[in-house]
Design a protein around this motif. Structure first.
Motif, PDB file in Angstrom:
ATOM      1  N   THR A  13      14.016   5.361  -5.981  1.00  0.00           N
ATOM      2  CA  THR A  13      13.070   4.455  -5.329  1.00  0.00           C
ATOM      3  C   THR A  13      12.097   5.222  -4.444  1.00  0.00           C
ATOM      4  O   THR A  13      10.894   4.905  -4.393  1.00  0.00           O
ATOM      5  CB  THR A  13      13.831   3.407  -4.509  1.00  0.00           C
ATOM      6  OG1 THR A  13      14.748   2.711  -5.356  1.00  0.00           O
ATOM      7  CG2 THR A  13      12.884   2.416  -3.873  1.00  0.00           C
ATOM      8  N   TYR A  14      12.608   6.236  -3.750  1.00  0.00           N
ATOM      9  CA  TYR A  14      11.729   7.028  -2.893  1.00  0.00           C
ATOM     10  C   TYR A  14      10.665   7.749  -3.721  1.00  0.00           C
ATOM     11  O   TYR A  14       9.491   7.782  -3.335  1.00  0.00           O
ATOM     12  CB  TYR A  14      12.560   8.043  -2.101  1.00  0.00           C
ATOM     13  CG  TYR A  14      11.736   8.940  -1.212  1.00  0.00           C
ATOM     14  CD1 TYR A  14      11.214   8.471  -0.014  1.00  0.00           C
ATOM     15  CD2 TYR A  14      11.463  10.248  -1.584  1.00  0.00           C
ATOM     16  CE1 TYR A  14      10.447   9.291   0.807  1.00  0.00           C
ATOM     17  CE2 TYR A  14      10.695  11.076  -0.774  1.00  0.00           C
ATOM     18  CZ  TYR A  14      10.198  10.595   0.421  1.00  0.00           C
ATOM     19  OH  TYR A  14       9.439  11.410   1.211  1.00  0.00           O
ATOM     20  N   CYS A  15      11.060   8.333  -4.846  1.00  0.00           N
ATOM     21  CA  CYS A  15      10.086   9.015  -5.708  1.00  0.00           C
ATOM     22  C   CYS A  15       9.013   8.051  -6.204  1.00  0.00           C
ATOM     23  O   CYS A  15       7.813   8.373  -6.211  1.00  0.00           O
ATOM     24  CB  CYS A  15      10.799   9.667  -6.897  1.00  0.00           C
ATOM     25  SG  CYS A  15      11.840  11.081  -6.484  1.00  0.00           S
ATOM     26  N   ILE A  16       9.429   6.858  -6.612  1.00  0.00           N
ATOM     27  CA  ILE A  16       8.478   5.886  -7.161  1.00  0.00           C
ATOM     28  C   ILE A  16       7.521   5.387  -6.076  1.00  0.00           C
ATOM     29  O   ILE A  16       6.308   5.257  -6.304  1.00  0.00           O
ATOM     30  CB  ILE A  16       9.256   4.733  -7.811  1.00  0.00           C
ATOM     31  CG1 ILE A  16       9.897   5.216  -9.122  1.00  0.00           C
ATOM     32  CG2 ILE A  16       8.348   3.536  -8.080  1.00  0.00           C
ATOM     33  CD1 ILE A  16      10.746   4.201  -9.815  1.00  0.00           C
ATOM     34  N   THR A  17       8.053   5.127  -4.889  1.00  0.00           N
ATOM     35  CA  THR A  17       7.171   4.671  -3.814  1.00  0.00           C
ATOM     36  C   THR A  17       6.197   5.769  -3.387  1.00  0.00           C
ATOM     37  O   THR A  17       5.075   5.459  -2.950  1.00  0.00           O
ATOM     38  CB  THR A  17       7.999   4.201  -2.612  1.00  0.00           C
ATOM     39  OG1 THR A  17       8.928   5.236  -2.233  1.00  0.00           O
ATOM     40  CG2 THR A  17       8.773   2.937  -2.953  1.00  0.00           C
ATOM     41  N   GLN A  18       6.605   7.023  -3.520  1.00  0.00           N
ATOM     42  CA  GLN A  18       5.679   8.117  -3.218  1.00  0.00           C
ATOM     43  C   GLN A  18       4.493   8.104  -4.183  1.00  0.00           C
ATOM     44  O   GLN A  18       3.350   8.346  -3.786  1.00  0.00           O
ATOM     45  CB  GLN A  18       6.405   9.457  -3.313  1.00  0.00           C
ATOM     46  CG  GLN A  18       7.349   9.743  -2.165  1.00  0.00           C
ATOM     47  CD  GLN A  18       6.625   9.915  -0.854  1.00  0.00           C
ATOM     48  OE1 GLN A  18       5.676  10.684  -0.734  1.00  0.00           O
ATOM     49  NE2 GLN A  18       7.054   9.174   0.154  1.00  0.00           N
ATOM     50  N   PHE A  19       4.753   7.810  -5.455  1.00  0.00           N
ATOM     51  CA  PHE A  19       3.667   7.704  -6.432  1.00  0.00           C
ATOM     52  C   PHE A  19       2.720   6.565  -6.061  1.00  0.00           C
ATOM     53  O   PHE A  19       1.486   6.716  -6.144  1.00  0.00           O
ATOM     54  CB  PHE A  19       4.231   7.472  -7.830  1.00  0.00           C
ATOM     55  CG  PHE A  19       4.485   8.733  -8.606  1.00  0.00           C
ATOM     56  CD1 PHE A  19       3.433   9.443  -9.155  1.00  0.00           C
ATOM     57  CD2 PHE A  19       5.762   9.214  -8.767  1.00  0.00           C
ATOM     58  CE1 PHE A  19       3.656  10.607  -9.873  1.00  0.00           C
ATOM     59  CE2 PHE A  19       6.003  10.381  -9.482  1.00  0.00           C
ATOM     60  CZ  PHE A  19       4.948  11.084 -10.043  1.00  0.00           C
ATOM     61  N   ILE A  20       3.263   5.422  -5.666  1.00  0.00           N
ATOM     62  CA  ILE A  20       2.419   4.273  -5.346  1.00  0.00           C
ATOM     63  C   ILE A  20       1.595   4.545  -4.095  1.00  0.00           C
ATOM     64  O   ILE A  20       0.429   4.132  -4.001  1.00  0.00           O
ATOM     65  CB  ILE A  20       3.282   3.008  -5.190  1.00  0.00           C
ATOM     66  CG1 ILE A  20       4.015   2.710  -6.498  1.00  0.00           C
ATOM     67  CG2 ILE A  20       2.434   1.815  -4.792  1.00  0.00           C
ATOM     68  CD1 ILE A  20       4.964   1.545  -6.417  1.00  0.00           C
ATOM     69  N   GLU A  21       2.170   5.232  -3.112  1.00  0.00           N
ATOM     70  CA  GLU A  21       1.404   5.573  -1.919  1.00  0.00           C
ATOM     71  C   GLU A  21       0.271   6.529  -2.246  1.00  0.00           C
ATOM     72  O   GLU A  21      -0.798   6.453  -1.637  1.00  0.00           O
ATOM     73  CB  GLU A  21       2.335   6.187  -0.869  1.00  0.00           C
ATOM     74  CG  GLU A  21       3.291   5.179  -0.233  1.00  0.00           C
ATOM     75  CD  GLU A  21       4.197   5.832   0.782  1.00  0.00           C
ATOM     76  OE1 GLU A  21       4.107   7.070   0.952  1.00  0.00           O
ATOM     77  OE2 GLU A  21       4.995   5.122   1.412  1.00  0.00           O
ATOM     78  N   LYS A  22       0.502   7.426  -3.224  1.00  0.00           N
ATOM     79  CA  LYS A  22      -0.561   8.338  -3.622  1.00  0.00           C
ATOM     80  C   LYS A  22      -1.668   7.610  -4.380  1.00  0.00           C
ATOM     81  O   LYS A  22      -2.855   7.887  -4.200  1.00  0.00           O
ATOM     82  CB  LYS A  22       0.012   9.450  -4.515  1.00  0.00           C
ATOM     83  CG  LYS A  22       0.940  10.419  -3.813  1.00  0.00           C
ATOM     84  CD  LYS A  22       0.157  11.401  -2.964  1.00  0.00           C
ATOM     85  CE  LYS A  22       1.080  12.416  -2.311  1.00  0.00           C
ATOM     86  NZ  LYS A  22       0.339  13.393  -1.480  1.00  0.00           N
ATOM     87  N   GLU A  23      -1.266   6.676  -5.245  1.00  0.00           N
ATOM     88  CA  GLU A  23      -2.238   5.946  -6.065  1.00  0.00           C
ATOM     89  C   GLU A  23      -1.772   4.498  -6.209  1.00  0.00           C
ATOM     90  O   GLU A  23      -0.901   4.198  -7.045  1.00  0.00           O
ATOM     91  CB  GLU A  23      -2.391   6.607  -7.434  1.00  0.00           C
ATOM     92  CG  GLU A  23      -3.558   6.072  -8.225  1.00  0.00           C
ATOM     93  CD  GLU A  23      -3.926   6.991  -9.379  1.00  0.00           C
ATOM     94  OE1 GLU A  23      -4.389   6.471 -10.399  1.00  0.00           O
ATOM     95  OE2 GLU A  23      -3.744   8.213  -9.254  1.00  0.00           O
ATOM     96  N   PRO A  24      -2.285   3.557  -5.422  1.00  0.00           N
ATOM     97  CA  PRO A  24      -1.819   2.165  -5.435  1.00  0.00           C
ATOM     98  C   PRO A  24      -1.937   1.477  -6.790  1.00  0.00           C
ATOM     99  O   PRO A  24      -1.223   0.507  -7.048  1.00  0.00           O
ATOM    100  CB  PRO A  24      -2.705   1.483  -4.388  1.00  0.00           C
ATOM    101  CG  PRO A  24      -3.155   2.588  -3.488  1.00  0.00           C
ATOM    102  CD  PRO A  24      -3.299   3.781  -4.365  1.00  0.00           C
ATOM    103  N   LYS A  25      -2.830   1.961  -7.662  1.00  0.00           N
ATOM    104  CA  LYS A  25      -2.983   1.317  -8.966  1.00  0.00           C
ATOM    105  C   LYS A  25      -1.739   1.457  -9.841  1.00  0.00           C
ATOM    106  O   LYS A  25      -1.597   0.740 -10.836  1.00  0.00           O
ATOM    107  CB  LYS A  25      -4.187   1.915  -9.700  1.00  0.00           C
ATOM    108  CG  LYS A  25      -5.526   1.560  -9.080  1.00  0.00           C
ATOM    109  CD  LYS A  25      -6.667   2.121  -9.890  1.00  0.00           C
ATOM    110  CE  LYS A  25      -8.025   1.741  -9.287  1.00  0.00           C
ATOM    111  NZ  LYS A  25      -9.153   2.275 -10.078  1.00  0.00           N
TER     112      LYS A  25
END
Length: 495
Positions: free
Chosen positions: A296-308
């Motif tokens: 979950t932490y890895c995935i949320t890091q991706f979303i914070e980098k690129e919200p799309k």
């Protein structure tokens, strides 16, 4: 520092030779260090200076060679591998090797001069000899990964020595005296690949050391970064689609959590593919609970980098959503809430219809914890705000599930929370709620009429079966589409 190190080696060599025995130990090898240069008093009784004094450059070169030879001799002694399944076997040799490893750790930690290429090659060779091994087959039982880690952790009997080797490797990787350009010749793709294989160790202490070392290698040897990402992706692929067993997924994800946080914006296509093809499929295995926080932490890091990417993640969760595993379904709902916290309105609107269809089915789950967890999504302020702005689409999807809970759910807690959510929608838009209620009543009447027609048809079939199959069934009250008028019945041709 190196002079003190050589002095200690010479003292140990003299001690081992004078103590008797020990011909095959460390002292016999280290005793071969070149003797010190003779002093001026040994060249004559009058104390005259030597006729040909040694050159300072020659002395420095000899000192470097002696330092290098002494270091390599010690490293070569540590390349010996012993059997630790029997504690009493080769005990003096094991202890001698451990003391030698500890002295090497102290030496590389306090050294002032850089390591030569020969010394670096010897160190890497020693790491490979001690660490790269095949795990015993007895740890490959039929239990799942969660049972192995939580119930019966395995502790390697050789950890008494492996711990010092890992400490030496960590000092080696982080030391500023180790030139990264030179060391990369030996810390190559083959070395990193075998190091990654060790993450499948059943000993949690070893995996914890590997986690730190891999992170340091990724930071220092920049040329190995693409290979490390590809190799870790392959480990995830084999785990999800082939083996369904790996002990180090949580540790690898923990390393990549910090790696992803360092990705530059905008994200490269390679990194987006890693999210879609490597991380999201990790929701499929049964043992996802072991590593879900790191995932979950890895995935949320991706979303914070690129919200799309939030829409991509939500569609991935719906793709691998569990159907028969209630505990796993509760985990998914928790992760979904964290993802929705970072989702903007545009991405939410793209996937809200299939998302709330899935949430509606969770609301009607017979497992009260799943239904309760789905209802608690309305306590999230960000999600509640997005739902209220899109209530014209969401409420018609959710209302039938809410109404069925109020009528027939067995758990009182679920019933109370359902009434609270229903009241929220009533306060939000009373007219829309009444419209949804009227539509639900009409749908229920149609469904009841359909059920009644089906019941009558079966009763006629049963009566016909009781009187014989030659009597036709006439179901005048059952509406079936008539055949087209132009269709003709053609009798089969008998030849």
């Amino acid at each position: 520092m190196w002079k003190q190190f050589i002095g200690k080696l010479s003292w140990k060599a003299m001690k081992s030779s004078s103590g008797g025995g020990g011909g095959g130990g460390a002292g016999s090898l280290l005793a071969k260090t070149p003797p010190a240069l003779p002093s001026s008093r040994e060249n004559g009784a009058a104390g005259k200076p030597s006729a040909s004094p040694p050159s300072p450059l020659a002395g420095a070169g000899a000192e470097v060679r002696s330092r290098e030879e002494a270091f390599i001799q010690k490293v070569n002694i540590c390349c010996a591998v012993y059997d630790f399944s029997d504690r009493g076997k080769d005990s003096p040799e094991k202890e001698r090797k451990r003391q030698m490893l500890m002295s090497l750790v102290d030496c590389i930690g306090a050294a002032e001069e850089p390591l030569t290429e020969t010394m670096i090659a010897a160190c890497v060779r020693m790491f490979a000899a001690n660490l790269f091994r095949v795990f015993p087959p007895k740890v490959r039982s039929g239990t799942t990964a969660s049972e192995t880690e939580e119930d019966e952790p395995f502790f390697d009997p050789s950890w008494y020595h492996l711990q010092v080797v890992y400490e030496f490797l960590l000092r080696f990787v982080t030391s500023s005296l180790v030139d990264a350009k030179v060391a990369r010749k030996y810390v190559d793709s083959s070395f990193v690949s075998k190091l990654l294989d060790l993450f499948d160790s059943d000993d949690p202490r070893e995996r914890d050391c590997l986690k730190t070392i891999l992170h340091r290698i990724y930071g220092k040897f920049m040329g190995n970064r693409p290979f490390i990402r590809k190799a870790v992706s392959n480990i995830f692929y084999r785990f999800v689609f082939e083996t369904d067993h790996h002990n180090g997924i949580a540790e690898l994800l923990e390393v990549f959590g910090s790696v992803i946080s360092g990705f530059a914006k905008p994200l490269k296509e390679e990194h987006k593919l890693f999210l879609w093809k490597a991380l999201i499929p990790l929701h499929k295995p049964k043992s996802v609970g072991v590593y879900l926080p790191q995932l979950t932490y890895c995935i949320t890091q991706f979303i914070e980098k690129e919200p799309k990417l939030a829409g991509t993640v939500i569609r991935g969760l719906l793709k691998y959503w569990p159907v028969t595993n209630s505990q796993k379904e509760m985990m998914f709902l928790g992760e979904l809430e964290e993802v929705l916290e970072l989702t903007d309105m545009a991405e939410f609107q793209k996937c809200m219809v299939p998302l709330f269809r899935r949430i509606a089915s969770c609301l009607n789950s017979s497992h009260f914890q799943v239904a309760e967890r789905a209802l608690f999504l309305w306590n999230n302020e960000h999600l509640f705000d997005m739902i209220s702005q899109n209530r014209q689409v969401i409420l018609p999807i959710i209302y039938p599930a809410l109404e069925r809970n109020t009528r027939c759910h067995w758990n009182q807690s679920v019933l109370n929370v359902t009434m609270n959510v229903r009241k929220m929608f009533h306060d939000m838009d009373e007219r829309l709620l009444l419209t949804c209620q009227n539509n639900f009543e009409e749908e229920e009447e149609k469904r009841a009429a359909t059920e009644e027609r089906r019941r009558l048809m079966w009763e006629q079939l049963e009566r016909s079966a009781a009187h014989g199959y030659h009597q036709p069934v006439i179901a005048t009250d059952v509406s079936f589409p008539p055949p087209p008028s132009s269709a003709r019945l053609v009798a089969p041709t008998v030849t």
